[in-house]
Every structure is written in structure tokens, then in C-alpha cells.
Design an enzyme around this catalytic site. Sequence first.
Site, PDB file in Angstrom:
ATOM      1  N   ASP A 144       1.026  -0.896  -0.162  1.00 51.21           N
ATOM      2  CA  ASP A 144       0.199   0.067  -0.004  1.00 51.21           C
ATOM      3  C   ASP A 144       1.100   1.129  -0.082  1.00 51.21           C
ATOM      4  O   ASP A 144       2.090   1.007   0.508  1.00 51.21           O
ATOM      5  CB  ASP A 144      -0.855   0.252   1.102  1.00 51.21           C
ATOM      6  CG  ASP A 144      -2.062   0.716   1.149  1.00 51.21           C
ATOM      7  OD1 ASP A 144      -2.317   1.452  -0.080  1.00 51.21           O
ATOM      8  OD2 ASP A 144      -2.825   0.863   1.882  1.00 51.21           O
ATOM      9  N   ASP A 200     -10.235  -6.218   3.672  1.00 51.72           N
ATOM     10  CA  ASP A 200     -10.741  -7.831   3.941  1.00 51.72           C
ATOM     11  C   ASP A 200     -12.236  -7.712   3.808  1.00 51.72           C
ATOM     12  O   ASP A 200     -12.850  -8.653   3.229  1.00 51.72           O
ATOM     13  CB  ASP A 200     -10.093  -8.149   5.171  1.00 51.72           C
ATOM     14  CG  ASP A 200      -8.589  -8.238   4.793  1.00 51.72           C
ATOM     15  OD1 ASP A 200      -7.816  -8.344   4.163  1.00 51.72           O
ATOM     16  OD2 ASP A 200      -7.917  -7.693   6.134  1.00 51.72           O
TER      17      ASP A 200
END
Length: 368
Positions: free
Chosen positions: A165, A267
Site C-alpha cells: 500500500d 478484507d
Amino acid sequence: MLPRGYMGNSIIINRLELKAFRAVDILRPTSSIKSAMAPPILSLALPSETGRVLSIQSHTVQGYVGNKSAVFPLQLLGYDVDPINSVQKLIPNMGYPTFMGQVLNGQELWELIEGLEANDLLFYTHLLTGYIGSVSFLDTVLEVVSKLRSVNPNLKYVCDPVMGDEGKLYVPPELVALYRCTCCFNVDSKPFEAEQLTGLRILTEQDGLEACNIIHAAGPAKVVITSISIDGNLLLIGSHQKEMGQSPEQFKIVIPKIPAYFTGTGDLMTALLLGWSNKYPDSLDKAAELAVSSLQALLLRTLNDYKMAGYNPQSSSLEIRLIQSQDDIRHPQVKYKAHRYNQTDAITYLKEKQGCLYRNNIGSHRIE
């Protein structure tokens, strides 16, 4: 007349004999006592209309990331979920003073799969994967895909290729190369991960669309890129190519930024997309609307609850209020609408690229 205590001794002896009998019984091959001992697995004997998911992701004892973010929402949406934890850690690394845990390796994962197979438990409608930390583990996951498809050829594989990220990898570079060469799954990714898969820098809306087309040409029928930061908003771009060579249906959802950083949202988003896209298999845009609306409601609740607790939500990452948001997961109010793109540009690109290997070495393999 029997001596005093005779009956008591007999009972003790009988108990010892019973224990010995049970010990012998336990050592017998499972198959010999299976029909008499094992109850049916109701998720197989009486399958739900939604499906049965094998979820291979990380796990945290406290907080919500990986399977802790994914399993509960899928269960709320009606799915039977069997989780395997690729990593088990104490906390989602959020600045706490102590960090510890364990990592599952590829051999240990395969042993679990063999155990499921030995007990006739290997039928799944969906495979969901998240964080995978090594090449050997991803190699084993790909073997798991083949094994599951040998049992159910219609298995759907939904992959969140967690690689990093904000411009930084937190997996080995070799893992990125393997993802590129085996792009055989429906993909949900952040812009950085989509960049790693395609070799394309994603800075604009058009970049996001082109990245979807590149991934389609490698095989996946459904692609979602989340959280493209443009003009102060977050942009979700989704793309569904229903037939090989057919123009994909592409859309965007504009999402207002919330001024905070949360753990476990990727997620959770992937799980929600799986849950809703299976309920609306021909309408990825509708599934994305429902998933985004659930997630945003949950994040706003999380933000407000931290403020009520007297905590500055911008001072560190926040743990999501998953349990408190279950009504928003089951029955989201759709406040974020999808807007479809013109399909002409996409089909022109795909006709040129479909089935090829190109500069970024993404392999060509398609699933439905």
C-alpha cells in the site's frame, strides 16, 4: 453374602474396561466407524442457496483484519464459511507495544486440505484468499484451487492480492511475479496492487479502466479496483466481462473520503463483494453498490463511536465496529450509486489484447 464394597470395585473395573474399549475404538481406522459415529455435515447435506466458502486469510486475536473481517459478514449474508488462517497474530499491528504470532507454511496448509479431503469435506462453491506472505504458500494455494475444482468444477475463486500500500510492497517481489503469471481469479484490489498486476500507473479514471481491461485480457471475468484517490474522493471502478471477446460492463462509484484510517476494510470489502456478487451474478454494479453502502455505514459508525469515546480518530488507525454494524451488512441502504461507462473503448482494447502475453508478463487463463 457379597463382601462390602464389591459392587463399587466392579463399577471401577467396568469403567476401566470401558476406557480401554474406547481407546481401542479410537485407534480404529476412521472409515470403519464413520457411518456409525459421524453426523452429516449439514452445509453439505442441506446446502444453502448462497454457498460454502473456504477463506484462506490472516487472522488477528484482537481486532478485525483478514478472516476476522471476512467470515462474520459472509455468515450474516447466509454463507457457510470455513476459515484457514494463513497468519495468526495477536493484534493488527497498530502501534501496540507487543506484537507476536505464527505463520502457516505451505505444507501445513496442504495437510489441512488433505484432512478435509479424507473426510469428504472438500466441496466448496467459493474460495476466498487475502494476505499471502510467501511464494511457497501461494504455490500451495494454486494447488488448492486445482484440488477444489476437481471436486467442484464450478468453484469461484475471489482473490484480494494483498501486496502492499501507498507505494510500498510488504511481500517479496517474487510473489508479485507469480500473481502476474497465474492471474486465474476474480480480482478485488487497491490501486497499488492493480499497478503491480498490470505494470500500469493508476492516477486517473482512464488508467483504472485500462487496468481492468489488461486484467480481463489475462483471464479474470470480474475485476474491482477500490480506493482510487481522485479530486478529494475515492473512486471504485468495476468491470465484468461476461463472455470472452465481449465488451465488459464497466462502472464507477464515487465515494466521499472519511478523514480517518481504518484496519481491515479491504478484507471486509472483498468479502462483501463476494457475498453480494454471488446473489447478483449478472449485476456486479448492484453488488458493488450494496458492498460500498455497507462499508461506508460501518466506517461512519466507527468514526462516531471513537469520537463519543473522546478519542481523536485522526491520531492512529481505527478498529472497525463490525459486530455493531451487522444490520448495515444484512440490509444496507444504498446511498452510493454506480454509473456505467460506454463499452466501445473497452471492446476495442480487448480485441487487440485478448489471449496475449504482454510486457507485464500476465499469463492468459480465464475462469467463469
